[in-house]
Scaffold this motif. Structure first.
Motif, short mmCIF file in Angstrom:
data_model
loop_
_atom_site.label_atom_id
_atom_site.label_comp_id
_atom_site.label_asym_id
_atom_site.label_seq_id
_atom_site.Cartn_x
_atom_site.Cartn_y
_atom_site.Cartn_z
N ASP A 67 1.32 -11.12 10.37
CA ASP A 67 1.76 -10.62 11.68
C ASP A 67 0.78 -11.05 12.77
O ASP A 67 -0.43 -11.12 12.53
CB ASP A 67 1.83 -9.09 11.66
CG ASP A 67 3.25 -8.58 11.71
OD1 ASP A 67 4.12 -9.30 12.25
OD2 ASP A 67 3.50 -7.48 11.20
N THR A 68 1.29 -11.27 13.97
CA THR A 68 0.43 -11.48 15.13
C THR A 68 0.41 -10.22 15.98
O THR A 68 1.34 -9.42 15.96
CB THR A 68 0.92 -12.66 15.98
OG1 THR A 68 2.29 -12.47 16.31
CG2 THR A 68 0.76 -13.97 15.22
N LEU A 69 -0.64 -10.06 16.74
CA LEU A 69 -0.78 -8.85 17.56
C LEU A 69 0.28 -8.78 18.65
O LEU A 69 0.82 -7.71 18.93
CB LEU A 69 -2.19 -8.82 18.18
CG LEU A 69 -3.30 -8.50 17.17
CD1 LEU A 69 -4.65 -8.96 17.69
CD2 LEU A 69 -3.31 -7.00 16.86
N ASN A 129 -5.06 -1.40 10.20
CA ASN A 129 -5.73 -0.53 11.16
C ASN A 129 -6.71 -1.33 12.00
O ASN A 129 -6.80 -2.56 11.89
CB ASN A 129 -6.43 0.62 10.42
CG ASN A 129 -7.37 0.11 9.33
OD1 ASN A 129 -7.88 -1.02 9.41
ND2 ASN A 129 -7.61 0.93 8.30
N ALA A 130 -7.43 -0.62 12.85
CA ALA A 130 -8.36 -1.28 13.76
C ALA A 130 -9.44 -2.02 13.00
O ALA A 130 -9.87 -3.11 13.41
CB ALA A 130 -8.97 -0.25 14.70
N ASP A 131 -9.89 -1.48 11.88
CA ASP A 131 -10.93 -2.16 11.10
C ASP A 131 -10.45 -3.52 10.61
O ASP A 131 -11.22 -4.49 10.57
CB ASP A 131 -11.35 -1.29 9.92
CG ASP A 131 -12.19 -0.08 10.33
OD1 ASP A 131 -12.77 -0.12 11.44
OD2 ASP A 131 -12.25 0.89 9.56
N ALA A 132 -9.17 -3.61 10.22
CA ALA A 132 -8.63 -4.88 9.74
C ALA A 132 -8.59 -5.91 10.87
O ALA A 132 -8.92 -7.08 10.68
CB ALA A 132 -7.23 -4.67 9.17
N VAL A 133 -8.16 -5.48 12.07
CA VAL A 133 -8.11 -6.39 13.21
C VAL A 133 -9.51 -6.83 13.61
O VAL A 133 -9.75 -8.02 13.86
CB VAL A 133 -7.38 -5.72 14.39
CG1 VAL A 133 -7.47 -6.59 15.64
CG2 VAL A 133 -5.94 -5.43 14.03
N THR A 170 -7.21 1.72 17.65
CA THR A 170 -7.63 1.16 18.94
C THR A 170 -8.73 0.13 18.75
O THR A 170 -9.75 0.42 18.12
CB THR A 170 -8.13 2.26 19.89
OG1 THR A 170 -7.13 3.29 19.99
CG2 THR A 170 -8.41 1.70 21.26
N VAL A 171 -8.50 -1.06 19.29
CA VAL A 171 -9.45 -2.16 19.20
C VAL A 171 -9.90 -2.54 20.60
O VAL A 171 -9.07 -2.67 21.51
CB VAL A 171 -8.81 -3.39 18.51
CG1 VAL A 171 -9.77 -4.58 18.53
CG2 VAL A 171 -8.40 -3.06 17.09
N GLY A 201 -4.08 -14.48 17.04
CA GLY A 201 -3.65 -13.08 16.94
C GLY A 201 -3.20 -12.66 15.56
O GLY A 201 -2.76 -11.52 15.38
N ALA A 202 -3.31 -13.54 14.57
CA ALA A 202 -2.90 -13.19 13.21
C ALA A 202 -3.87 -12.19 12.60
O ALA A 202 -5.07 -12.23 12.87
CB ALA A 202 -2.82 -14.44 12.35
N ILE A 203 -3.33 -11.31 11.77
CA ILE A 203 -4.14 -10.25 11.15
C ILE A 203 -4.25 -10.51 9.65
O ILE A 203 -3.24 -10.63 8.96
CB ILE A 203 -3.51 -8.86 11.37
CG1 ILE A 203 -3.26 -8.62 12.86
CG2 ILE A 203 -4.41 -7.77 10.80
CD1 ILE A 203 -2.38 -7.41 13.12
#
Length: 520
Positions: free
Chosen positions: A80-82, A126-130, A161-162, A182-184
């Motif tokens: 996925d992209t953001l 989650n934010a940690d992954a991003v 939240t990032v 933007g890929a996760i």
């Protein structure tokens, strides 16, 4: 003043009835901003198997090495992209991030993630992954790293939240989040060997490794637990790498694939069961002037010579004779779907080789010879460009370059010119690529006081609308100074069968499964 941005809705696929399908296929980018076809929930349409032809497969599936363009068909199905771009408008809309907000000077970007997303392993997105993915992109040499050049830090403010911190405002960054930047990735497996060939992602599909032949065929299976699964009308998504248009056409007719681009001269061989969608512009074909300051080739530092090259090109003849009329002539590089494009600029250089010849003679460079790389990109236009140079009193010599060296030849500094096809991005990204000091199309880093002043405004103006006049002035200045020789916007014609339709007119410029839908 902070500037919040949220899209209107998550991405959905159009399920088109007969009337809506006819309207969608009639859309033309030449005629202003057409109305989007009515859409309904894809959940009411039986899922199908989608199989398409693409000219290239992914060089890698590692998030730090992702290449945008047709390679994105495969990797964006897994990762996925953001953010995303909406079909038929190209507008930035939410995807994995449901909202975004800059601070006043654009040095902090806050991304709020969608709740409830998971990787294919079941672990939460989650934010940690991003944060882990973004910091790895920033610190890993490769294709994506350059897009993090202005990023100084990425932190998790809370679980969803990032915060991205920049040394200075980067106008391209948001648009880049619709692509590889933007890929996760899954932080638990990002550094595993499998990441390059079979990554764990949060996208709508997983890769069927057993049925996939890297470089040839990629088979993807839909995730029923995907956050937006109801909007995906395909059980499987297969991408066949077919660079030969004839092979692609034969595969389409044989039913081996059900969507592909088709050459104009072959359309007559397709029956009524095929849904045809013409895209009027998806890339720009142009002669890039690499030594705009005349440092090594003084003739190109004279705007009269650069202007002469623009007068030398019979753009209408190129469009009809080489591209079968599929596309649009242009004298500017900005996408006709964007806000910077100015139709009136296309009246700057009417085909007039005699005027071009006079300018070359006036500048004192008649008889000058230029070498240029001959690559797989330029082959079809080489006789035309050679004659155009001769018509204005200049000589063009083509130097054969292997396909794998085409990019390095362009960047090497050994050539004064190169011929390129470049797909559209966002207006900010295209401005930076073509006229910025570190842009791909400007490898010698040419700049001048006017360009510096305009980029000074662009790079310090967070509000896109407020920055628009500077972009438009940059476009007009670049055309006047003839820093490049734009020739045509290259189009394409997609054909779909078995109920598969193309639901975008080319404006989104992001090659993903989201470009396709199903008819009732």
């Amino acid at each position: 003043m902070s500037i919040p941005r949220t899209g209107r809705r998550p991405l959905r696929f159009a399920a088109l009835g007969a009337a809506a399908l006819a309207a969608a296929l009639a859309l033309s980018a030449c005629s202003g901003s057409p109305e989007a076809a009515p859409s309904a929930s894809a959940g009411s349409v039986a899922e199908k198997d989608l199989a398409i032809a693409a000219v290239s497969g992914p060089n890698s599936l590692d998030p730090a090495q992702l290449v945008d363009g047709q390679q994105q068909f495969v990797w964006s199905s897994i990762l996925d992209t953001l953010l995303a771009k909406e079909n038929n408008t190209g507008e930035l809309i939410p995807n994995a991030a449901e909202s975004w907000q800059y601070n006043e000077d654009g040095t902090e970007l806050t991304l709020t993630l969608r709740e409830g997303m998971t990787f294919s392993t079941g672990d939460p997105v989650n934010a940690d992954a991003v944060v882990a993915t973004m910091l790895r992109n920033k610190n890993t040499p490769g294709v994506v790293q350059v897009k993090y050049g202005a990023v100084t830090d990425v932190t998790a403010e809370d679980d969803l939240t990032v915060k991205v911190t920049f040394s200075s405002f980067d106008p391209q960054f948001l648009s880049n989040l619709t692509g590889g930047a933007g890929a996760i990735g899954d932080p638990a497996t990002l550094d595993d060997e499998r990441t390059a060939t079979d990554p764990v992602g949060s996208g709508p599909f997983t890769l069927d490794v057993a049925k996939t032949v890297p470089g040839s065929t990629y088979v993807l299976t839909k995730r029923d637990d995907y956050w937006n699964a109801d909007a995906i009308p395909f059980k499987t998504f297969t991408v066949r790498v077919l660079q030969d248009p004839t092979a692609s056409f034969n595969a389409l007719q044989a039913g081996e694939i059900n969507a592909a681009t088709v050459q104009t001269q072959l359309l007559g061989q397709l029956g009524d069961e095929y849904a045809i969608q013409q895209i009027d512009a998806q890339a720009v074909a142009y002669l890039d002037i690499l030594d705009r300051g005349g440092e090594k080739w003084p003739a190109l530092g004279d705007e009269r010579v650069r202007q002469a090259l623009n007068y030398a090109i019979d753009r209408e003849g190129v469009l009809k004779g080489i591209f079968s009329g599929v596309g649009m002539v242009t004298e500017q590089i900005f996408s006709p779907y964007g806000q910077v494009y100015d139709e009136s600029l296309n009246e700057t250089y009417d085909y007039d080789p005699e005027k071009g010849k006079e300018l070359v003679e006036e500048a004192g460079y008649a008889g000058e010879t230029f070498q240029i790389p001959s690559t797989f990109l330029s082959t079809s236009l080489e006789p035309t460009l050679t004659q155009a140079f001769a018509d204005v009193g200049l000589t063009l010599e083509w130097v054969p370059v292997p396909p794998q060296q085409a990019q390095s030849a362009h960047l090497s500094g050994d050539y004064p010119l190169s011929f390129q096809f470049t797909g559209f991005n966002s207006d900010p990204a295209d401005a930076a690529s073509h006229y910025g000091a570190s842009g791909y199309a400007n490898p010698r880093g040419y700049t001048d006081d006017t360009i510096d002043e305009l980029f000074g405004t662009i790079n310090s103006t967070v509000d896109t609308e407020a920055a628009l006049p500077a972009y438009q002035e940059l476009n007009a200045y670049a055309v006047e100074q003839a820093f490049e020789v734009p020739i045509v916007f290259v189009g394409a014609t997609w054909a779909g069968r078995d109920g598969i339709v193309m639901v975008d007119d080319g404006r989104s410029s992001v090659p993903t499964v989201r470009l396709f839908g199903v008819s009732e």
